[in-house]
Design an enzyme around this catalytic site. Structure first.
Site, PDB file in Angstrom:
ATOM      1  N   GLU A   1      17.322  -2.584   2.182  1.00  0.00           N
ATOM      2  CA  GLU A   1      16.927  -1.241   2.596  1.00  0.00           C
ATOM      3  C   GLU A   1      17.938  -0.645   3.570  1.00  0.00           C
ATOM      4  O   GLU A   1      18.234   0.550   3.515  1.00  0.00           O
ATOM      5  CB  GLU A   1      15.522  -1.255   3.234  1.00  0.00           C
ATOM      6  CG  GLU A   1      14.407  -1.520   2.235  1.00  0.00           C
ATOM      7  CD  GLU A   1      14.309  -0.457   1.156  1.00  0.00           C
ATOM      8  OE1 GLU A   1      14.801   0.663   1.335  1.00  0.00           O
ATOM      9  OE2 GLU A   1      13.742  -0.774   0.080  1.00  0.00           O
TER      10      GLU A   1
ATOM     11  N   TYR B   1      10.582   4.205   8.058  1.00  0.00           N
ATOM     12  CA  TYR B   1      10.806   4.013   6.624  1.00  0.00           C
ATOM     13  C   TYR B   1      11.005   2.521   6.309  1.00  0.00           C
ATOM     14  O   TYR B   1      10.368   1.969   5.405  1.00  0.00           O
ATOM     15  CB  TYR B   1      12.034   4.815   6.150  1.00  0.00           C
ATOM     16  CG  TYR B   1      12.520   4.340   4.819  1.00  0.00           C
ATOM     17  CD1 TYR B   1      11.896   4.765   3.651  1.00  0.00           C
ATOM     18  CD2 TYR B   1      13.539   3.386   4.723  1.00  0.00           C
ATOM     19  CE1 TYR B   1      12.285   4.272   2.424  1.00  0.00           C
ATOM     20  CE2 TYR B   1      13.938   2.889   3.498  1.00  0.00           C
ATOM     21  CZ  TYR B   1      13.303   3.339   2.348  1.00  0.00           C
ATOM     22  OH  TYR B   1      13.672   2.840   1.136  1.00  0.00           O
TER      23      TYR B   1
ATOM     24  N   ASP C   1      11.529   8.311   1.975  1.00  0.00           N
ATOM     25  CA  ASP C   1      12.971   8.543   2.099  1.00  0.00           C
ATOM     26  C   ASP C   1      13.261   9.870   1.405  1.00  0.00           C
ATOM     27  O   ASP C   1      12.334  10.612   1.062  1.00  0.00           O
ATOM     28  CB  ASP C   1      13.767   7.370   1.489  1.00  0.00           C
ATOM     29  CG  ASP C   1      13.597   7.289  -0.026  1.00  0.00           C
ATOM     30  OD1 ASP C   1      12.734   8.012  -0.584  1.00  0.00           O
ATOM     31  OD2 ASP C   1      14.323   6.505  -0.660  1.00  0.00           O
TER      32      ASP C   1
END
Ligand code: SF4
Length: 388
Positions: free
Chosen positions: A66, A146, A164
């Site tokens: 990520e 996030y 996102d």
């Protein structure tokens, strides 16, 4: 008058926003979007890309992926991800590694702040491991909302949202949100909707699959400029499509133009070796190696600045000449760097006693194989190539 009309506009927007929010919530409560959640998950099962971080539930591996995927394309990340995971397969392996070594492994991927934060976060959880819930994950240095949502939902199945750019775009279109989704009312609304949707996912699917399905839809179908609505599993539920707004939404904040930054780089060769300095104590490129640089104005002579850098290091530079300009654009800055090539004696040395030139805390004369072991940004390679 101007202030009054601005206040009225803002008031209107808030009222509209409240009405729209109530309508969306009502639709969700009535289960009208349940079909669409099911259709999305079915589409995801059939169309998802086979990516290495989708074959694991290891929270650390998901965290690394990520972080790498922030502002970077999947194709670019693939090679770096494998290399990074081989070098640092666990949180403790990363935490125990030297930051310079981590930056070297990250070299070429850009946005080096991400590698520093990843390393810092790993050090913070070295003894206890990564927490499991999104709320606890957000307390780890460098893990934002996030990333916490991604790790908690994908690794542990927690019904927690993530938003996102892809998810914000999809939701802004599905629900025809006519406010900027990157801040304020619009941003809060997409997070709320993402939360409501992830909680209503099909009982047979986990939250991680739902969140990834939303991101995948944004990446593959509901793309920024040319959404492929005909292939979209939510085309019968999409408000933007129904109202012909798919090309106008989401409303984006206008980006500010990058600030111009003029610099001079001294690319000094001692035979095959090149002089590099390590940046220290500065946010931008901290810990990275580069040819020494200094700020300049259009009126200043680049050769004089470069010669001053060499003198500051007690190096006898000869054949000093300007070879051209290199443009390097960062998110907020547009660097125009005048490259000055110089030659040093083949046996030149930079000792630890060399005077320190801010913002550098160390210098080396590195041959090509030594350079591979140093954390060098793409810019360093560009400057050396320009001077060769
Ligand atoms: S129908 Fe079109 S605009 Fe709506 S979510 Fe699907 S791809 Fe995006």
């Amino acid at each position: 008058m101007k202030n009054e009309s601005a206040a009225a506009t803002l008031g209107d927007r808030l009222v509209m926003s409240a009405k729209k929010k109530a309508a969306h919530s009502e639709a969700l409560a009535q289960g009208r979007h349940e079909d669409f959640v099911i259709a999305l998950l079915s589409w995801y099962r059939q169309n998802k890309r086979d990516l290495p971080w989708r074959r694991t539930r290891d929270p650390y591996a998901i965290w690394v992926s990520e972080v790498m995927l922030q502002q970077t394309r999947v194709d670019t990340v693939l090679g770096y991800y494998d290399r990074f995971m081989r070098a640092y397969p666990t949180v403790s392996a990363l935490a125990n590694a030297d930051l310079g070594e981590v930056l070297t492994t990250w070299s070429g991927l850009g946005y080096y702040r991400r590698a520093r934060l990843l390393h810092q976060g790993a050090a913070a959880v070295r003894a206890v491991g990564l927490p499991k819930t999104a709320a606890d994950l957000e307390r780890v240095p460098g893990i934002g909302r996030y990333t916490a949502g991604a790790i908690a939902s994908i690794a542990h199945g927690e019904a927690t949202p993530l938003v996102d750019g892809n998810v914000a775009r999809v939701l802004a279109r599905w629900f025809a949100i006519e406010a900027e989704v990157s801040r304020g009312v619009g941003q809060r609304r997409v997070w709320e909707l993402a939360g409501e949707l992830v909680r209503m996912r099909s009982a047979s699917e986990d939250a991680g699959a739902f969140n990834q399905a939303l991101m995948e839809l944004g990446a593959m179908v509901c793309t920024p400029r040319a959404p492929r609505c005909g292939e979209c599993p939510s085309r019968h539920h999409c408000e933007a499509r129904a109202r012909g707004l798919e090309h106008r939404l989401p409303i984006m904040t206008r980006k500010t133009a990058p600030v111009a930054w003029r610099r001079v780089a001294l690319v000094a060769f001692a035979g095959a070796r090149v002089l590099l300095g390590r940046r220290a104590g500065v946010e931008l490129m901290n810990g990275m190696w580069e040819p020494p640089m200094a700020d300049a104005t259009d009126q200043q002579d680049a050769k004089t600045i470069a010669a001053g850098l060499a003198r500051g290091l007690d190096l006898a530079a000869s054949r000093v000449r300007v070879v051209g300009d290199v443009l390097h654009v960062l998110t907020h800055r547009r660097m125009m760097i005048t490259v000055v090539r110089a030659e040093l004696p083949v046996r030149a040395r930079v000792s630890k006693k060399s005077p320190v030139l801010a913002p550098y805390d160390a210098f080396v004369l590195a041959d090509p194989s030594a350079r591979k072991k140093l954390a060098c940004a793409t810019l360093t390679k560009k400057l050396i190539v320009a001077a060769q």
